[in-house]
Design an enzyme around this catalytic site. Sequence first.
Site, PDB file in Angstrom:
ATOM      1  N   CYS A  54       4.575   0.237 -12.402  1.00 18.41           N
ATOM      2  CA  CYS A  54       4.998   1.354 -13.029  1.00 18.41           C
ATOM      3  C   CYS A  54       6.235   1.255 -13.781  1.00 18.41           C
ATOM      4  O   CYS A  54       7.147   2.067 -13.961  1.00 18.41           O
ATOM      5  CB  CYS A  54       5.090   2.495 -11.818  1.00 18.41           C
ATOM      6  SG  CYS A  54       6.097   2.302 -10.577  1.00 18.41           S
ATOM      7  N   GLY A  66       0.550   5.255  -0.343  1.00 19.94           N
ATOM      8  CA  GLY A  66      -0.918   5.459   0.160  1.00 19.94           C
ATOM      9  C   GLY A  66      -1.684   5.933  -0.634  1.00 19.94           C
ATOM     10  O   GLY A  66      -3.043   6.156  -0.388  1.00 19.94           O
ATOM     11  N   ASP A  68      -0.272  -3.684  -6.162  1.00  9.69           N
ATOM     12  CA  ASP A  68       0.496  -2.737  -6.932  1.00  9.69           C
ATOM     13  C   ASP A  68       2.049  -2.853  -6.340  1.00  9.69           C
ATOM     14  O   ASP A  68       2.542  -2.440  -5.300  1.00  9.69           O
ATOM     15  CB  ASP A  68       0.204  -1.059  -6.385  1.00  9.69           C
ATOM     16  CG  ASP A  68       0.889  -0.032  -7.199  1.00  9.69           C
ATOM     17  OD1 ASP A  68       1.012  -0.272  -8.147  1.00  9.69           O
ATOM     18  OD2 ASP A  68       1.509   0.840  -6.601  1.00  9.69           O
ATOM     19  N   LYS A  86      -2.981   5.089  -3.601  1.00 11.88           N
ATOM     20  CA  LYS A  86      -4.170   4.464  -4.148  1.00 11.88           C
ATOM     21  C   LYS A  86      -5.150   3.746  -3.144  1.00 11.88           C
ATOM     22  O   LYS A  86      -6.369   3.772  -3.192  1.00 11.88           O
ATOM     23  CB  LYS A  86      -3.326   3.061  -4.823  1.00 11.88           C
ATOM     24  CG  LYS A  86      -2.849   3.237  -6.013  1.00 11.88           C
ATOM     25  CD  LYS A  86      -2.254   2.065  -6.779  1.00 11.88           C
ATOM     26  CE  LYS A  86      -1.566   2.142  -8.068  1.00 11.88           C
ATOM     27  NZ  LYS A  86      -0.395   3.108  -7.830  1.00 11.88           N
ATOM     28  N   ALA A 128       0.741  -1.381  -0.196  1.00 12.51           N
ATOM     29  CA  ALA A 128       0.107  -0.057  -0.112  1.00 12.51           C
ATOM     30  C   ALA A 128       0.883   1.107   0.075  1.00 12.51           C
ATOM     31  O   ALA A 128       0.252   2.287  -0.370  1.00 12.51           O
ATOM     32  CB  ALA A 128      -1.173   0.087   1.163  1.00 12.51           C
ATOM     33  N   ALA A 129       2.123   1.389   0.442  1.00 11.69           N
ATOM     34  CA  ALA A 129       2.813   2.494   0.717  1.00 11.69           C
ATOM     35  C   ALA A 129       3.141   3.087  -0.843  1.00 11.69           C
ATOM     36  O   ALA A 129       3.276   2.306  -1.892  1.00 11.69           O
ATOM     37  CB  ALA A 129       4.095   2.426   1.269  1.00 11.69           C
TER      38      ALA A 129
END
Length: 365
Positions: free
Chosen positions: A293, A171, A239, A173, A168-169
């Site tokens: 990404c 944060g 992600d 998203k 999650a970091a």
Amino acid sequence: MVLTRLKAKSERKLAKQICKVVLDHFEKQYSKELGDAWNTVSHPLSSPKVGVYPSSILALLVADMFSFRDILTSPSCWQHAILFNRFNYPFELEKDLHLKGYHTLFRESLPYYPKSMKCYLSSIPSRMPSERHQIGNLKKYYLLNAASLLPVLALELRDGEKVLDLCAAPGGKSVALLQCAYPGYLHCNEYDSLRLRWLRQTLESFIPQPLVNVIKVSELDGREMGDAQPEKFDKVLVDAPCSNDRSWLFSSDSQKAACRISQRRNLPVLQIELIRSAVKALRPGGSLVYSTCTLSKAENQDVISEILNSHSNVTPVDIKEMAITCSQDFTFAPTGQECGLLVIPDKGKAWGPMYVAKLKKSWTI
């Protein structure tokens, strides 16, 4: 004091210099994987051809042409989107952005685009100042690469659902997910302790106290989540850690960059293990979105192909309609997959790189 400022300015300038080690590596890999899309010059309106434009107009067009490679290696061309925080809505800022010519993302609305999500952007490179973190005060907006909203939207979050943001970091998203719907439960996980602090601060800056009660933050190795929380979640976002093309290109430490490049081949193993864990954590009938990404085929299409080939209970979800609907705001490169999209930076649409793939866990194995 003056020397300190000069040193800081010099360090900032150095940080924006292209790392030759990384660029050489990208040149070899992406020229092969993306072919003409890597080096071919394109124009946002059309490709100028002799006989179509007067010579004077042609000269102007040629001067304004950029290849995908040019955009990726030119931070001055990059754009930043402004995601509004619906829990502290910036009405005055919205009026100001309209006056300055900003427009909302996804002018051709997606069928499942939530009305509660508001993101503004400009067709020319620009950046709003970042808001300072203040304990007890919610920020009004979050600055981000607009393409990073695609994985969030692909998840199609609904009120009351149980959601896992596995990596999650920092944060962004997680914040975006909460602009879409009110989950019954949101689990934000981050294994890296430094990034975990960043995640906690982001959530504190954007989420009101009553909603914090439905959010859990953990520091678990994502590869263990499936065994720790089997079939608990309706939606999972992975992600994944990846070879971030933008940040790697502008590394100021060539030794560190060379080390990253040598370790790059190991990333798909980690990414596959994270998705396998996410599949275990997903309930039958639930959806999983994977994103990176990077442009790397090994970290994108190849990872998803391996999951589909090795999991009989996972099926691809066709999201190519998203690319058609979003083509006004993003440029996409072919992936050879109906379940996968790849955003590449382009002139006037300098978003990405961002790969997005969607999978579904079937009811029967």
